[in-house]
Design an enzyme around this catalytic site. Structure first.
Site, PDB file in Angstrom:
ATOM      1  N   MET A   1       0.839  -1.202   0.000  1.00 21.06           N
ATOM      2  CA  MET A   1       0.000   0.000   0.000  1.00 21.06           C
ATOM      3  C   MET A   1       0.875   1.253   0.000  1.00 21.06           C
ATOM      4  O   MET A   1       0.408   2.346   0.332  1.00 21.06           O
ATOM      5  CB  MET A   1      -0.936  -0.001   1.208  1.00 21.06           C
ATOM      6  CG  MET A   1      -1.916  -1.176   1.157  1.00 21.06           C
ATOM      7  SD  MET A   1      -3.412  -0.903   2.107  1.00 21.06           S
ATOM      8  CE  MET A   1      -2.752  -0.704   3.733  1.00 21.06           C
TER       9      MET A   1
ATOM     10  N   ALA B   1       4.092   3.955   0.955  1.00 19.71           N
ATOM     11  CA  ALA B   1       4.811   4.458   2.130  1.00 19.71           C
ATOM     12  C   ALA B   1       5.879   3.424   2.495  1.00 19.71           C
ATOM     13  O   ALA B   1       5.965   2.950   3.633  1.00 19.71           O
ATOM     14  CB  ALA B   1       3.869   4.759   3.297  1.00 19.71           C
TER      15      ALA B   1
ATOM     16  N   HIS C   1       9.064   1.133   3.333  1.00 19.17           N
ATOM     17  CA  HIS C   1      10.135   1.188   4.331  1.00 19.17           C
ATOM     18  C   HIS C   1      10.992  -0.070   4.189  1.00 19.17           C
ATOM     19  O   HIS C   1      10.760  -0.878   3.263  1.00 19.17           O
ATOM     20  CB  HIS C   1       9.535   1.322   5.736  1.00 19.17           C
ATOM     21  CG  HIS C   1       8.448   0.321   6.037  1.00 19.17           C
ATOM     22  ND1 HIS C   1       8.683  -1.032   6.098  1.00 19.17           N
ATOM     23  CD2 HIS C   1       7.115   0.471   6.256  1.00 19.17           C
ATOM     24  CE1 HIS C   1       7.548  -1.668   6.385  1.00 19.17           C
ATOM     25  NE2 HIS C   1       6.577  -0.781   6.467  1.00 19.17           N
TER      26      HIS C   1
ATOM     27  N   GLY D   1      10.951  -2.816   5.676  1.00 17.69           N
ATOM     28  CA  GLY D   1      10.195  -4.082   5.683  1.00 17.69           C
ATOM     29  C   GLY D   1       9.789  -4.460   4.270  1.00 17.69           C
ATOM     30  O   GLY D   1       9.985  -5.598   3.821  1.00 17.69           O
ATOM     31  N   HIS D   2       9.224  -3.474   3.553  1.00 21.99           N
ATOM     32  CA  HIS D   2       8.869  -3.713   2.144  1.00 21.99           C
ATOM     33  C   HIS D   2      10.122  -4.048   1.336  1.00 21.99           C
ATOM     34  O   HIS D   2      10.100  -4.930   0.476  1.00 21.99           O
ATOM     35  CB  HIS D   2       8.222  -2.464   1.538  1.00 21.99           C
ATOM     36  CG  HIS D   2       6.946  -2.029   2.192  1.00 21.99           C
ATOM     37  ND1 HIS D   2       6.847  -0.875   2.934  1.00 21.99           N
ATOM     38  CD2 HIS D   2       5.707  -2.588   2.201  1.00 21.99           C
ATOM     39  CE1 HIS D   2       5.609  -0.735   3.371  1.00 21.99           C
ATOM     40  NE2 HIS D   2       4.892  -1.763   2.947  1.00 21.99           N
TER      41      HIS D   2
ATOM     42  N   LYS E   1       4.881 -10.190   9.247  1.00 19.05           N
ATOM     43  CA  LYS E   1       4.377  -9.131  10.127  1.00 19.05           C
ATOM     44  C   LYS E   1       2.853  -9.159  10.173  1.00 19.05           C
ATOM     45  O   LYS E   1       2.237  -8.906  11.206  1.00 19.05           O
ATOM     46  CB  LYS E   1       4.891  -7.784   9.611  1.00 19.05           C
ATOM     47  CG  LYS E   1       4.004  -6.600   9.819  1.00 19.05           C
ATOM     48  CD  LYS E   1       4.395  -5.858  11.057  1.00 19.05           C
ATOM     49  CE  LYS E   1       3.615  -4.608  11.357  1.00 19.05           C
ATOM     50  NZ  LYS E   1       2.567  -4.204  10.505  1.00 19.05           N
TER      51      LYS E   1
ATOM     52  N   SER F   1       4.144   1.263   7.997  1.00 17.87           N
ATOM     53  CA  SER F   1       3.885   2.592   7.435  1.00 17.87           C
ATOM     54  C   SER F   1       3.181   3.470   8.471  1.00 17.87           C
ATOM     55  O   SER F   1       3.347   4.690   8.477  1.00 17.87           O
ATOM     56  CB  SER F   1       3.017   2.477   6.189  1.00 17.87           C
ATOM     57  OG  SER F   1       3.603   1.573   5.274  1.00 17.87           O
TER      58      SER F   1
HETATM   59  P1  AMP Z   1       1.473  -2.899   3.482  1.00 20.02           P
HETATM   60  O1  AMP Z   1       2.035  -1.873   2.556  1.00 20.02           O
HETATM   61  O2  AMP Z   1       1.453  -2.503   4.918  1.00 20.02           O
HETATM   62  O3  AMP Z   1       0.166  -3.468   2.983  1.00 20.02           O
HETATM   63  O4  AMP Z   1       2.501  -4.118   3.414  1.00 20.02           O
HETATM   64  C1  AMP Z   1       2.858  -4.724   2.212  1.00 20.02           C
HETATM   65  C2  AMP Z   1       3.601  -5.999   2.506  1.00 20.02           C
HETATM   66  O5  AMP Z   1       4.774  -5.706   3.264  1.00 20.02           O
HETATM   67  C3  AMP Z   1       2.766  -6.986   3.330  1.00 20.02           C
HETATM   68  O6  AMP Z   1       2.976  -8.301   2.850  1.00 20.02           O
HETATM   69  C4  AMP Z   1       3.323  -6.800   4.714  1.00 20.02           C
HETATM   70  O7  AMP Z   1       3.197  -7.957   5.536  1.00 20.02           O
HETATM   71  C5  AMP Z   1       4.788  -6.518   4.417  1.00 20.02           C
HETATM   72  N1  AMP Z   1       5.419  -5.820   5.556  1.00 20.02           N
HETATM   73  C6  AMP Z   1       4.967  -4.694   6.164  1.00 20.02           C
HETATM   74  N2  AMP Z   1       5.773  -4.378   7.206  1.00 20.02           N
HETATM   75  C7  AMP Z   1       6.736  -5.328   7.248  1.00 20.02           C
HETATM   76  C8  AMP Z   1       7.856  -5.570   8.110  1.00 20.02           C
HETATM   77  N3  AMP Z   1       8.151  -4.774   9.134  1.00 20.02           N
HETATM   78  N4  AMP Z   1       8.634  -6.652   7.851  1.00 20.02           N
HETATM   79  C9  AMP Z   1       8.344  -7.478   6.805  1.00 20.02           C
HETATM   80  N5  AMP Z   1       7.311  -7.307   5.970  1.00 20.02           N
HETATM   81  C10 AMP Z   1       6.511  -6.253   6.189  1.00 20.02           C
END
Ligand code: AMP
Length: 286
Positions: A30, A32, A34, A36-37, A149, A186
């Protein structure tokens, strides 16, 4: 060279053309972005010939309008990160490209959404599963990467592709954390300096669960009672849930006899943070 795509047709054409060169790895996000992504993207880069990242803040999965409105958006810096990590295509559609008209159909996620975030965010996983199915149909990747996560989301996605025979392999990637244990998210951007100092207590509580399970404590209420002592009494903090569930079906447990997922959601001011950790009990002498 990174290419930014904003239509489904252009994305389908780009991935169809790439398929002859080898496997396609897909990282849905989604935005933003970081570290993790970045860890998901780097894993895809190391395993696949073509890497596709989607950036789409999916309105269907937001249960609160203010959360959708306040969700951080930063396309330019996101593209920078993608460029640095060698992403081939970024698919960043508008809401009207993804939903040209109101969706009549949706994925029923069943029991997997009965507990944890599913219980507190009605319709959330239905929205997640529906958009993930759409994105998988658009990109048609060989491997799709998701973070541990969001463990319940990962379980929903694994079951989605099994139940609907979607020809993609789902890869889970370990959670990336700040040095003090806070899982990167994010939503962390929204924390004030004081809130940021308090936020790692969620991970501390989960570590306490792991320590109890490690010691052989099997009674779940005893484990969670002890773990919640890691959450300081503070008006800015509200623990929404701290539960131990089965890693496959995400149903709550009363005793720990095999590996479990310990998951929690904590409100820190107006920001809701989630985290989880897998715990394995010592082998019982049978
Ligand atoms: P989001 O943008 O929050 O929807 O996350 C996109 C992907 O990144 C999802 O598969 C999340 O599980 C993964 N993600 C988000 N934060 C982390 C993190 N700290 N470590 C590993 N993967 C992450």
């Amino acid at each position: 060279m990174l290419r930014l795509l904003d239509t489904i047709a252009a994305t389908r054409a780009a991935t169809a053309e790439s398929r002859s060169r080898g496997s396609i790895g897909f990282v849905p996000t989604m935005g933003a972005l970081h570290a993790g992504h970045a860890s998901l993207i780097q894993r895809a880069r190391s395993e696949c010939s073509t890497v596709v990242v989607s950036i789409f803040v999916n309105p269907l999965q937001f249960d609160r309008p203010d959360d959708l409105e306040r969700y951080p958006r930063s396309l330019e810096t996101d593209l920078e990160l993608c460029r640095k990590d060698g992403v081939d295509f970024v698919f960043a559609p508008s809401v009207s490209e993804m939903y040209p008209r109101r969706m009549e159909m949706a994925v029923d996620v069943g029991r997997l959404a009965d507990h944890l975030c599913g219980r507190y965010r009605p319709g959330h996983f239905k929205g997640v599963a529906t958009v993930v199915l759409k994105l998988l149909e658009i990109v048609q990747a060989d491997v799709a990467y998701f973070g541990e996560k969001d463990a319940q989301q990962l379980a929903v996605v694994r079951r989605l592709v099994t139940d609907f025979n979607v020809p993609v392999r789902i890869a889970g990637v370990p959670t990336v954390r700040e040095p003090d244990g806070l899982a990167l998210s994010s939503r962390n951007q929204r924390l004030t300096a004081d809130e940021r100092r308090l936020a790692p207590c969620l991970y501390a509580a989960l570590r306490r669960v792991a320590a109890s399970v490690d010691k052989g404590v099997s009674n779940v209420s005893e484990i969670t009672r002890d773990a919640t002592t890691a959450i300081p009494t503070d008006e800015r903090l509200r623990l929404e849930y701290l539960e131990l569930v089965d890693p496959e079906d995400f149903q709550p447990l009363t005793r720990v006899t095999s590996p479990v997922v310990a998951a929690g959601a904590l409100w820190v001011g107006n920001t809701r943070l989630i985290d989880n950790i897998r715990c394995t009990p010592p082998r019982t002498s049978a």
